[in-house]
Design a protein around this motif. Structure first.
Motif, short mmCIF file in Angstrom:
data_model
loop_
_atom_site.label_atom_id
_atom_site.label_comp_id
_atom_site.label_asym_id
_atom_site.label_seq_id
_atom_site.Cartn_x
_atom_site.Cartn_y
_atom_site.Cartn_z
N SER A 101 -8.56 10.07 4.32
CA SER A 101 -8.36 10.53 2.94
C SER A 101 -9.67 10.48 2.16
O SER A 101 -10.03 11.45 1.47
CB SER A 101 -7.30 9.66 2.25
N THR A 102 -10.40 9.38 2.29
CA THR A 102 -11.67 9.25 1.58
C THR A 102 -12.74 10.17 2.18
O THR A 102 -13.49 10.81 1.44
CB THR A 102 -12.14 7.80 1.61
N ALA A 120 -5.88 6.49 5.96
CA ALA A 120 -6.49 6.05 4.71
C ALA A 120 -7.99 6.33 4.72
O ALA A 120 -8.57 6.76 3.71
CB ALA A 120 -6.22 4.57 4.47
N TRP A 160 -1.13 4.64 -1.31
CA TRP A 160 -2.34 4.66 -0.48
C TRP A 160 -2.01 4.86 0.99
O TRP A 160 -2.83 5.38 1.75
CB TRP A 160 -3.12 3.36 -0.67
N TRP A 161 -0.84 4.42 1.43
CA TRP A 161 -0.34 4.68 2.77
C TRP A 161 0.91 5.54 2.65
O TRP A 161 1.72 5.37 1.73
CB TRP A 161 0.01 3.38 3.49
N TYR A 164 0.80 -1.22 0.00
CA TYR A 164 0.00 0.00 0.00
C TYR A 164 0.84 1.27 0.00
O TYR A 164 0.38 2.31 -0.50
CB TYR A 164 -0.97 -0.01 1.18
N THR A 205 -9.04 6.85 -0.97
CA THR A 205 -8.39 5.55 -1.12
C THR A 205 -9.34 4.47 -1.64
O THR A 205 -8.98 3.29 -1.66
CB THR A 205 -7.82 5.10 0.23
#
Length: 573
Positions: free
Chosen positions: A238-239, A235, A18-19, A13, A394
């Motif tokens: 983020s979304t 994560a 993503w991370w 990730y 994400t």
């Protein structure tokens, strides 16, 4: 130090972007550096009813200083990396400060709803290995006897002394301070294998280090512990920041308790990520809530769907409320009526963002940019890995599959199946000793227990069908029927009992107890409630309806048919 994810997962990730190497404390420090004099957080105006002390409005610099001082108090009490700190406070500046101070010293926060009382706290503190409990003066009597309590506003008395030795920059925390054991008596914090470390060795957080233990009320009587690390939470943030398009110019009103995915992932961490303003609200009070929207210039908030439907029908209330700054509202925990979502957009220009998430899994958000049709946003969620699609945050790294009861994957639209998923927001597993079964399938996908079907003209959506579990969701709070059934069965006049939810226009669901009394015995709702209160159970779990029956409906294997009970309650038969 054992981290919550394997190196293979971390490499996968991080390589995909993503991370990142960020931690929660680093997010905070970045905001302090970027906007030290800007307003960061504000108390609710009714704070005096919740927590003694003045109403606070802190800039980012003031917030950071307060966190440093509380972190100093925690260090003085011997709290260091890996220690578990219970927190039970209403939504307030103090709650945010405490949460971030615990993170700053490298400890693990286990947050509890303010409604939890002795029954829940004794059980869950032992499971988590809590070493100290931060709470309010009025609730201190609930703290288990074997755990030291640190109370607000009493904690203020220690802050001046603590300010002489602030925590300072990352790496300055000295782990392994003496005076506090590594876990509650008999329950050391070995479940996650996070030792305190050698005295004098600087501690610096790794993004895979555990940072919270939240609790999910599943169908079992005992809640399950859900450890989360910085990777997981950021994560999610983020979304939850990208879907509503949050920026530093936003003012966020938070009415959800900061104890699980909605409060922490949906509001608290997106606030830290964007540097916006966080306005706290608790407990839910409609006049106060609407007044805060107008007074603070709120641009984004969360609200349960039943409340949004009710307000849309009460035009007189909304006519007296200044909503000119409000541009979007997040909602979820129950299906959203398409006319409600369309009504808010057409009448007030306010976009409703549809949330679906869990403590363990992913946050699926139907946002107005990728799903501009309000009725689509109400009915569907993104299917993150559908070919040719792009989703916020994400979600693009999330993999999903639907499986039927035999475990066969469903690839056609319109066929219900259990949602299974993997991705950067999925947790690594339950706290050992709190779950009877592995929640992952042989491919490493989380089995959510929620039923969806593929939808959309190109299979780009998921449509929620039903909960596979028997949870009652009352005002956004999960209630496990099995827990109540076990307690009510101890009532001296009860022979058999089943607990189900019934529809409510405001809260979504309320709790009903259906029981068979013992021969010659009588029982009423008041006696059941008194029996449960005697167990010290949280007030929001108390039943508000009682039905007496001669026998509970069962299938040939003896399992209670709760669907029949719910249908009977709905029809009045």
């Amino acid at each position: 130090m054992k981290r919550l994810h394997t190196q293979e997962r971390i490499d996968r990730y991080t390589a995909g972007g993503w991370w990142t190497g960020d931690t929660i404390d680093q997010l905070l420090r970045a905001q302090v550096s970027a906007r030290p004099g800007a307003l960061a957080i504000a108390d609710p105006p009714n704070k005096a009813d919740l927590l003694p002390g003045e109403i606070k409005r802190l800039t980012w610099s003031e917030l950071d200083a307060e966190i440093d001082r509380v972190a100093g108090v925690l260090r003085g009490r011997g709290i260091g990396p890996g220690d578990v700190v219970a927190v039970q406070l209403p939504n307030s500046v103090e709650l945010a400060v405490t949460f971030l101070a615990v993170v700053r010293v490298g400890a693990v926060v286990t947050p509890f709803p303010v409604q939890y009382r002795e029954y829940e706290l004794n059980q869950l503190c032992a499971l988590a290995g809590v070493v100290i409990f931060v709470t309010s003066t009025t609730a201190a009597a609930r703290v288990p006897e074997n755990i030291p309590a640190l109370t607000w506003p009493e904690l203020d008395a220690d802050l001046d002394a603590a300010s002489a030795s602030p925590v300072g920059e990352p790496g300055s925390v000295q782990p392994g301070a003496s005076g506090v054991p590594s876990g509650a008596p008999g329950v050391p914090y070995e479940a996650l294998d996070v030792p305190s470390g050698a005295s004098g060795v600087p501690y610096e957080a790794h993004p895979a280090d555990p940072v919270t233990i939240c609790w999910t009320s599943g169908t079992e009587a005992t809640p399950k512990g859900v450890p989360r690390c910085h990777y997981d939470w950021l994560a999610v943030a983020s979304t939850c920041a990208a879907a509503p398009g949050l920026t530093e110019d936003d003012v966020i009103l938070n009415p959800f308790p900061m104890v699980n995915m909605a409060g922490i992932g949906g509001v608290f961490l997106p606030w830290l990520k964007t540097g916006s303003v966080l306005v706290q609200h608790h407990p839910f009070d409609l006049p106060t809530y609407l007044g805060q929207i107008a007074a603070e210039g709120v641009t984004y908030t969360l609200a349960p769907p039943a409340l949004l439907s009710m307000l849309l029908q009460q035009e007189a209330i909304l006519a007296r409320t200044d909503l000119t700054t409000l541009t979007r509202i997040g909602s979820g925990s129950a299906p959203l009526p398409p006319p409600m979502v369309k009504g808010w957009q057409d009448r007030y220009g306010i976009a409703i963002i549809n949330f679906f998430g869990s403590n363990e899994g992913v946050a699926l958000l139907s946002d107005p940019v990728h799903m501009p049709d309000p009725e689509d946003r109400a009915r569907f969620f993104p299917r993150p890995d559908a070919p040719g699609t792009t989703w916020p945050g994400t979600l693009g790294a999330t993999r999903t599959k639907l499986v039927d009861p035999l475990g066969t994957e469903i690839v056609e639209a319109g066929i219900p199946g259990e949602l299974c998923l993997s991705g950067p927001t999925v947790f690594s597993g339950y706290l050992p000793g709190t779950a009877a079964a592995d929640p992952f399938d042989r491919d490493g996908y989380l089995m959510t227990g929620d039923v969806f079907e593929i939808a959309g003209d190109q299979g780009q959506y998921l449509r929620y069908v039903d909960r596979a579990k028997d949870l009652v969701i009352r005002g956004g709070m999960n209630i496990a029927p099995a827990e109540l059934e076990a307690l009510v069965s101890g009532h001296p006049a009860v022979a058999e009992v089943a607990v189900v939810g019934y529809a409510d226009e405001v809260l979504g669901e309320r709790v009903c107890v259906v029981l068979v009394p013992k021969p010659g015995q009588t029982v009423d709702l008041a006696s059941v409630v008194d029996h449960l209160r005697g167990k010290g159970i949280a007030s929001y779990k108390l039943p508000e309806r009682l039905e007496i029956v001669e026998a509970l409906p069962r299938n040939p294997l003896g399992k209670i048919l709760k669907r029949e009970l719910k249908e009977s309650l709905a029809t009045g038969d």
